[in-house]
Design an enzyme around this catalytic site. Structure first.
Site, short mmCIF file in Angstrom:
data_model
loop_
_atom_site.label_atom_id
_atom_site.label_comp_id
_atom_site.label_asym_id
_atom_site.label_seq_id
_atom_site.Cartn_x
_atom_site.Cartn_y
_atom_site.Cartn_z
N CYS A 145 -0.93 3.53 -6.70
CA CYS A 145 -1.71 2.93 -5.61
C CYS A 145 -1.91 1.48 -6.01
O CYS A 145 -2.17 1.19 -7.19
CB CYS A 145 -3.05 3.64 -5.45
SG CYS A 145 -4.24 2.79 -4.40
N CYS B 26 0.87 -1.17 0.00
CA CYS B 26 0.00 0.00 0.00
C CYS B 26 0.91 1.22 0.00
O CYS B 26 1.72 1.38 0.92
CB CYS B 26 -0.89 -0.02 1.24
SG CYS B 26 -1.88 1.48 1.50
#
Length: 258
Positions: free
Chosen positions: A182, A70
């Site tokens: 992302c 992440c």
């Protein structure tokens, strides 16, 4: 012992998938913070607290390495986590440097998609200022994309309309590379490939992250390859419905993320 992957939701499955391809003889754990997803629109202090609590749970699972799959969690928590745990902890960062290298000869610009929190963090700003000495990088926050992904909405008219609206202000002919900053965003590779001009290359940080994981495990003599590709899913809500969704998400990514 397993290699663990952590994300706020299902996005890190894109990185897990890459690791499963490169390390078929290892076993894996995937942990999602389903109680608090998405991270990209929350405060820095909130995200740090969420990540630390989840990683403590993961640590009790006897893992030999942890990938923070992440970008937002990496930028906020990676330094703190490395102080707390002895195991290798590998983070993510947007693949801006390889994207710039790919465009050196053409002089084309780089467009980075990321969450608002990633783009606000000093880690990202310092990365760009360090390597983008000619001002060739533009950044575009796409927070809604995480929410679409968490609903496994990865293709179709709604997704196409969203990308058209977000990209409308940009002259796409001036860009050579789009960076998926992302881990949820690689779920949209196929949709983007169908929407973007053919000359634009699409990159993300998964391959580089797994390469770094392999280097660290080799250095510690822990790349044993005695597993069988076994995969265990966990989530902070301990909800069987979320576990099933993660299993489904892996199959979806195998279809759309290449």
């Amino acid at each position: 012992m397993r290699i663990a992957f952590f994300d706020s939701g299902i996005g890190g499955i894109s990185v897990l998938h890459e690791a499963m391809k490169q390390l078929p003889q290892e076993d894996f754990l995937y942990f999602a913070d389903t109680l608090h997803v998405p991270y990209g629109t929350k405060s820095k202090d909130e995200v740090l607290a969420f990540v630390k609590a989840c990683v403590e749970t993961i640590h009790h699972e006897e893992v030999k390495a942890l990938v923070i799959a992440c970008n937002t969690a990496t930028s906020i928590a990676i330094a703190e986590l490395r102080k707390l745990y002895d195991m290798p902890i590998i983070g993510m960062e947007p693949a801006v440097k390889p994207a710039l290298e790919m465009n050196r000869s053409s002089g084309k610009r780089v467009l980075v998609f990321a969450t608002p929190l990633t783009l606000k963090e000093s880690k990202y700003r310092e990365l760009v200022s360090r390597i983008d000495d000619t001002g060739m990088v533009d950044s575009l926050p796409l927070p809604e994309l995480v929410e679409f992904c968490e609903q496994l909405q990865v293709e179709g008219p709604r997704i196409n309309d969203y990308f058209h609206a977000q990209l409308a202000p940009y002259d796409l002919d001036s860009f050579g590379t789009v960076v998926l900053g992302c881990t949820h965003y690689p779920f949209y590779r196929r949709a983007l490939r169908n929407l973007l001009p053919s000359h634009i290359q699409i990159v993300d940080g998964s391959s580089g992250t797994v390469k770094r994981l392999i280097q660290l495990l080799e250095h510690r003599g822990q790349l044993q390859g005695e597993g069988h590709g076994d995969l265990k899913f966990m989530c902070s809500s301990n909800d069987a419905v979320h576990i099933l969704k993660m299993e489904k998400a892996l199959n979806v990514f195998r279809d759309v993320g290449v």
